[in-house]
Design a protein around this motif. Structure first.
Motif, PDB file in Angstrom:
ATOM      1  N   PHE A   1      49.918  -0.856 -39.173  1.00  0.00           N
ATOM      2  CA  PHE A   1      49.182   0.079 -38.329  1.00  0.00           C
ATOM      3  C   PHE A   1      48.192  -0.707 -37.465  1.00  0.00           C
ATOM      4  O   PHE A   1      47.620  -1.708 -37.913  1.00  0.00           O
ATOM      5  CB  PHE A   1      48.396   1.090 -39.175  1.00  0.00           C
ATOM      6  CG  PHE A   1      49.258   1.976 -40.032  1.00  0.00           C
ATOM      7  CD1 PHE A   1      49.872   3.092 -39.492  1.00  0.00           C
ATOM      8  CD2 PHE A   1      49.456   1.686 -41.378  1.00  0.00           C
ATOM      9  CE1 PHE A   1      50.671   3.909 -40.286  1.00  0.00           C
ATOM     10  CE2 PHE A   1      50.241   2.497 -42.171  1.00  0.00           C
ATOM     11  CZ  PHE A   1      50.858   3.618 -41.621  1.00  0.00           C
ATOM     12  N   THR A   2      47.982  -0.233 -36.236  1.00  0.00           N
ATOM     13  CA  THR A   2      46.933  -0.792 -35.377  1.00  0.00           C
ATOM     14  C   THR A   2      46.067   0.343 -34.854  1.00  0.00           C
ATOM     15  O   THR A   2      46.576   1.411 -34.499  1.00  0.00           O
ATOM     16  CB  THR A   2      47.508  -1.576 -34.200  1.00  0.00           C
ATOM     17  OG1 THR A   2      48.331  -0.718 -33.393  1.00  0.00           O
ATOM     18  CG2 THR A   2      48.352  -2.747 -34.678  1.00  0.00           C
ATOM     19  N   ILE A   3      44.765   0.143 -34.837  1.00  0.00           N
ATOM     20  CA  ILE A   3      43.800   1.095 -34.273  1.00  0.00           C
ATOM     21  C   ILE A   3      43.053   0.353 -33.177  1.00  0.00           C
ATOM     22  O   ILE A   3      42.267  -0.562 -33.458  1.00  0.00           O
ATOM     23  CB  ILE A   3      42.823   1.620 -35.347  1.00  0.00           C
ATOM     24  CG1 ILE A   3      43.586   2.292 -36.480  1.00  0.00           C
ATOM     25  CG2 ILE A   3      41.832   2.582 -34.715  1.00  0.00           C
ATOM     26  CD1 ILE A   3      43.876   1.422 -37.666  1.00  0.00           C
ATOM     27  N   GLU A   4      43.320   0.703 -31.924  1.00  0.00           N
ATOM     28  CA  GLU A   4      42.737   0.013 -30.773  1.00  0.00           C
ATOM     29  C   GLU A   4      41.821   0.972 -30.022  1.00  0.00           C
ATOM     30  O   GLU A   4      42.131   2.164 -29.884  1.00  0.00           O
ATOM     31  CB  GLU A   4      43.827  -0.491 -29.838  1.00  0.00           C
ATOM     32  CG  GLU A   4      44.794  -1.477 -30.471  1.00  0.00           C
ATOM     33  CD  GLU A   4      45.877  -1.892 -29.494  1.00  0.00           C
ATOM     34  OE1 GLU A   4      45.597  -2.734 -28.621  1.00  0.00           O
ATOM     35  OE2 GLU A   4      46.995  -1.351 -29.599  1.00  0.00           O
ATOM     36  N   ASP A   5      40.708   0.446 -29.526  1.00  0.00           N
ATOM     37  CA  ASP A   5      39.826   1.245 -28.660  1.00  0.00           C
ATOM     38  C   ASP A   5      39.464   0.420 -27.441  1.00  0.00           C
ATOM     39  O   ASP A   5      39.604  -0.807 -27.417  1.00  0.00           O
ATOM     40  CB  ASP A   5      38.571   1.669 -29.430  1.00  0.00           C
ATOM     41  CG  ASP A   5      37.678   0.493 -29.788  1.00  0.00           C
ATOM     42  OD1 ASP A   5      37.029  -0.070 -28.878  1.00  0.00           O
ATOM     43  OD2 ASP A   5      37.636   0.105 -30.986  1.00  0.00           O
ATOM     44  N   ASP A   6      39.011   1.107 -26.387  1.00  0.00           N
ATOM     45  CA  ASP A   6      38.596   0.421 -25.155  1.00  0.00           C
ATOM     46  C   ASP A   6      37.088   0.504 -25.000  1.00  0.00           C
ATOM     47  O   ASP A   6      36.568   0.722 -23.905  1.00  0.00           O
ATOM     48  CB  ASP A   6      39.309   1.039 -23.949  1.00  0.00           C
ATOM     49  CG  ASP A   6      39.048   2.546 -23.821  1.00  0.00           C
ATOM     50  OD1 ASP A   6      38.356   3.101 -24.712  1.00  0.00           O
ATOM     51  OD2 ASP A   6      39.532   3.161 -22.846  1.00  0.00           O
ATOM     52  N   GLY A   7      36.402   0.334 -26.144  1.00  0.00           N
ATOM     53  CA  GLY A   7      34.945   0.429 -26.155  1.00  0.00           C
ATOM     54  C   GLY A   7      34.257  -0.858 -25.744  1.00  0.00           C
ATOM     55  O   GLY A   7      34.828  -1.713 -25.051  1.00  0.00           O
ATOM     56  N   ILE A   8      33.030  -1.033 -26.231  1.00  0.00           N
ATOM     57  CA  ILE A   8      32.194  -2.156 -25.789  1.00  0.00           C
ATOM     58  C   ILE A   8      32.531  -3.441 -26.521  1.00  0.00           C
ATOM     59  O   ILE A   8      32.030  -4.507 -26.178  1.00  0.00           O
ATOM     60  CB  ILE A   8      30.702  -1.826 -25.995  1.00  0.00           C
ATOM     61  CG1 ILE A   8      30.409  -1.603 -27.486  1.00  0.00           C
ATOM     62  CG2 ILE A   8      30.302  -0.620 -25.169  1.00  0.00           C
ATOM     63  CD1 ILE A   8      28.929  -1.445 -27.797  1.00  0.00           C
ATOM     64  N   GLY A   9      33.390  -3.359 -27.562  1.00  0.00           N
ATOM     65  CA  GLY A   9      33.738  -4.568 -28.310  1.00  0.00           C
ATOM     66  C   GLY A   9      32.653  -4.955 -29.296  1.00  0.00           C
ATOM     67  O   GLY A   9      31.593  -4.325 -29.380  1.00  0.00           O
TER      68      GLY A   9
ATOM     69  N   VAL B   1      46.445   4.755 -31.831  1.00  0.00           N
ATOM     70  CA  VAL B   1      46.898   4.456 -33.190  1.00  0.00           C
ATOM     71  C   VAL B   1      48.414   4.301 -33.155  1.00  0.00           C
ATOM     72  O   VAL B   1      49.125   5.195 -32.674  1.00  0.00           O
ATOM     73  CB  VAL B   1      46.510   5.573 -34.179  1.00  0.00           C
ATOM     74  CG1 VAL B   1      47.019   5.237 -35.581  1.00  0.00           C
ATOM     75  CG2 VAL B   1      45.004   5.775 -34.200  1.00  0.00           C
ATOM     76  N   THR B   2      48.910   3.152 -33.646  1.00  0.00           N
ATOM     77  CA  THR B   2      50.353   2.906 -33.696  1.00  0.00           C
ATOM     78  C   THR B   2      50.756   2.557 -35.121  1.00  0.00           C
ATOM     79  O   THR B   2      49.937   2.083 -35.913  1.00  0.00           O
ATOM     80  CB  THR B   2      50.764   1.748 -32.768  1.00  0.00           C
ATOM     81  OG1 THR B   2      50.180   0.520 -33.254  1.00  0.00           O
ATOM     82  CG2 THR B   2      50.312   1.993 -31.346  1.00  0.00           C
ATOM     83  N   GLY B   3      52.019   2.801 -35.424  1.00  0.00           N
ATOM     84  CA  GLY B   3      52.545   2.455 -36.747  1.00  0.00           C
ATOM     85  C   GLY B   3      54.018   2.106 -36.661  1.00  0.00           C
ATOM     86  O   GLY B   3      54.785   2.795 -35.981  1.00  0.00           O
ATOM     87  N   ARG B   4      54.399   1.034 -37.331  1.00  0.00           N
ATOM     88  CA  ARG B   4      55.797   0.618 -37.332  1.00  0.00           C
ATOM     89  C   ARG B   4      56.119  -0.015 -38.680  1.00  0.00           C
ATOM     90  O   ARG B   4      55.235  -0.513 -39.380  1.00  0.00           O
ATOM     91  CB  ARG B   4      56.089  -0.378 -36.212  1.00  0.00           C
ATOM     92  CG  ARG B   4      55.303  -1.663 -36.315  1.00  0.00           C
ATOM     93  CD  ARG B   4      55.545  -2.578 -35.125  1.00  0.00           C
ATOM     94  NE  ARG B   4      54.741  -3.768 -35.196  1.00  0.00           N
ATOM     95  CZ  ARG B   4      55.093  -4.871 -35.841  1.00  0.00           C
ATOM     96  NH1 ARG B   4      56.252  -4.914 -36.475  1.00  0.00           N
ATOM     97  NH2 ARG B   4      54.308  -5.941 -35.856  1.00  0.00           N
ATOM     98  N   GLN B   5      57.415   0.014 -39.015  1.00  0.00           N
ATOM     99  CA  GLN B   5      57.883  -0.586 -40.266  1.00  0.00           C
ATOM    100  C   GLN B   5      58.507  -1.934 -39.974  1.00  0.00           C
ATOM    101  O   GLN B   5      59.318  -2.065 -39.059  1.00  0.00           O
ATOM    102  CB  GLN B   5      58.909   0.324 -40.952  1.00  0.00           C
ATOM    103  CG  GLN B   5      59.358  -0.211 -42.315  1.00  0.00           C
ATOM    104  CD  GLN B   5      60.301   0.738 -43.035  1.00  0.00           C
ATOM    105  OE1 GLN B   5      60.599   1.812 -42.535  1.00  0.00           O
ATOM    106  NE2 GLN B   5      60.761   0.346 -44.198  1.00  0.00           N
TER     107      GLN B   5
END
Length: 596
Positions: free
Chosen positions: A522-530, A511-515
């Motif tokens: 915000f970005t929520i990234e996972d390395d799952g199955i897509g 989870v990242t966040g920037r102004q």
């Protein structure tokens, strides 16, 4: 003005209605008359511009055809071997004039060109040293040419820079003894085999070129006058055909247009309308001129008819105003009596009104008065229900406190019985509930929303035996900014259930966040199955819920919202963009969050 207002207010309503209707009728008809006159005048002038702009386009095409014929005829000289040979050999000669043999050869070639193009008056050929030969079919029309050194002339330098392209001049560039303004086409002659300059060609063209282009015209009344204007020449007027009485004034207005560099502008005292088109070959303006006085005769007649129509309407308006005011005043008297009765406390109105506007007002007033008691009773009932809702809200606020106290008791019991993992899980669950409720506020600090995500992941890792890892990278500047609560956790939950749970082995969520200016991204990234079918996640309840809350709270801003990207067996990325509505460590207007 003050005296008039005082007098008007002192008049009876019937008189006021009469004056109002009559004034409205006069103003309306006068305004309509002025607009009609101006519109008709504008339409006539615009129709002229449209018609003559179209005709000028045709004239321009005719001009181009004639000029193209002359250009092609002169270009054929470049493929004429005897003609080019004379100019090539001339550079080796120191004579000031072409020899008799050369002159006869040049005459033979130039006579063919003039035979093909009757618009050509005179053709002059110069070699590189300035030696000249002039050929004309009519010496009186062509004028005499005095031998002179042309190598230093400005027009020679211009055509050399043009590298064989034809250039047209409206000035008398040879300073011949002709008083009539001449039209010249000049060209730098380049040998096609060696690509070297061998001389210069100057063609004098009859002004009948434009007579054929413009066609017949009515010159006696000043309508349909035509001009050709060369803005770069000392004498801008290349050609004029029309009423000579207006020529001087037209030329002055054209000069004003050239000085002001405005194609459509004209001086304040102009009497003419212009339509223009530019000729691509010469760069000159073809202009069509019309006398406004002649064009607006019809609009003046219309103006007179409109004035007569206004006078008739005023007389008719006075008669109609008298009738209408009488009919309006009668129900007003009836309504006035009923209002007096209501003022005395009589709320039951039984009078009947007609279907006019005043009658409709009376019926509505009657209905309003008769329903007044019922409305007051509904208002009292509404107040009671509002108090009831407040009591229910107070009661609902007791339930979260009961839940917090129960979780705190479970936490203490787990500590007493040395059940550390159970205590940590209860503590994480308690923090999750507290942050979710957020004391009933819609807004939450970014750092608290992230804490909510961490607590949620902590609870889930107890369930999945620490299969999932969470990496949070939030800019420090964003930590104390306020955002709409519960917009990150649903996507972390989706990432875990749809991306990581079906995956073999461990998985991670970042989870990242920037102004970025007025935005928090915000970005929520996972390395799952897509995700193979994005429509499945797009239609999910959590996604629609977050999107709708963002839309309702932040408005229809095209930059805010939720977007997805995914690749099978690689992972999924969710981007959430919101506005920095509140900052500075506190909610500026908490009530605003409830009103959205």
């Amino acid at each position: 003005m003050h005296y008039f207002r005082t007098w008007f207010r002192s008049c009876k309503i019937k008189k006021q209605i009469q004056l109002a209707i009559l004034t409205l009728a006069i103003l309306s008809t006068v305004l309509l008359g002025i607009l009609s006159y101006m519109f008709s005048k504008h339409i006539i002038e615009q129709n002229y511009k449209d018609d003559f702009s179209y005709n000028l386009e045709i004239s321009n095409e005719v001009t181009n055809i004639q000029l193209h014929n002359i250009i092609e005829s002169t270009r054929n000289l470049l493929t004429n071997v005897p003609f080019i040979s004379i100019l090539k050999n001339s550079k080796n000669s120191s004579d000031k004039y072409f020899s008799s043999t050369e002159s006869h050869a040049l005459e033979a070639q130039l006579s063919k060109v003039m035979a093909q193009e009757p618009l050509i008056v005179q053709i002059l050929v110069f070699d590189k040293q300035g030696k000249a030969y002039s050929y004309t079919s009519n010496s009186a029309e062509g004028g005499s040419y005095k031998q002179q050194d042309i190598t230093e002339e400005e027009w020679v330098r211009q055509i050399e820079q043009a590298q064989g392209k034809e250039i047209f001049y409206s000035d008398n560039i040879l300073n011949s003894d002709q008083t009539k303004q001449d039209i010249y086409m000049a060209k730098y002659l380049i040998a096609p085999d060696t690509y070297e300059g061998v001389g210069y060609l100057l063609v004098k063209i009859r002004s009948k070129l434009f007579d054929k282009a413009f066609g017949p015209t009515e010159e006696e009344n000043g309508v349909n006058s035509f001009m050709v204007v060369n803005e770069l020449a000392d004498k801008a007027n290349v050609y004029y055909r029309g009423n000579e009485d207006y020529r001087h004034q037209i030329e002055e207005e054209i000069k004003w247009k050239i000085r002001s560099n405005q194609q459509s502008a004209t001086p304040a005292n102009n009497k003419f309308i212009y339509a223009t088109v530019q000729n691509d070959l010469t760069g000159w303006q073809l202009v069509s001129i019309a006398n406004k006085n002649e064009l607006t005769k019809d609009s003046n007649l219309i103006g007179g008819m409109i004035l007569l129509f206004i006078l008739l309407l005023v007389a008719l308006g006075m008669w109609i105003a008298n009738i209408i005011s009488g009919r309006i005043y009668q129900p007003l008297q009836q309504l006035e009596g009923i209002i007096d009765e209501v003022g005395e406390g009589n709320r039951n109105i039984t009078d009947e009104f007609d279907d006019s506007e005043i009658g409709q007002i009376g019926n509505r007033f009657k209905q309003m008065v008769n329903n007044n008691l019922e409305l007051r009773e509904r208002l009292l009932s509404s107040n009671l229900k509002e108090r009831e809702a407040e009591l229910l809200l107070l009661q609902a606020q007791i339930n979260p406190h009961f839940l917090y106290n129960t979780l705190d008791s479970l936490y203490c019991m787990a500590i007493i019985h040395n059940m550390d993992e159970m205590a940590q899980m209860v503590d994480a669950l308690s923090r999750t509930f507290r942050l979710s409720l957020n004391k009933g506020n819609k807004l939450i600090q970014v750092q608290d929303e992230i804490e909510h995500v961490k607590s949620y992941m902590e609870v889930q890792n107890y369930r999945y035996h620490n299969r999932f890892s969470l990496d949070v990278q939030i800019e420090e500047a964003c930590a104390h900014l306020y955002i709409l609560k519960f917009i990150l956790q649903p996507f972390v939950e989706n990432a875990m259930y749809h991306g990581l749970e079906p995956k073999v082995g461990k998985g991670s969520i970042r989870v990242t966040g920037r102004q970025d200016g007025q935005m928090i991204i915000f970005t929520i990234e996972d390395d799952g199955i897509g995700i193979a079918d994005m429509s499945v996640i797009e239609q999910g309840y959590a996604v629609q819920n977050v999107r709708e809350r963002i839309r309702l709270y932040y408005g229809e801003d095209s930059q805010t919202g939720v977007s997805f990207s995914s690749k099978e067996q690689v992972g999924t990325c969710v981007t959430v963009t919101v506005l920095t509505s509140y900052q500075g460590g506190e909610i500026v207007d908490e009530e605003r969050s409830y009103s959205r």
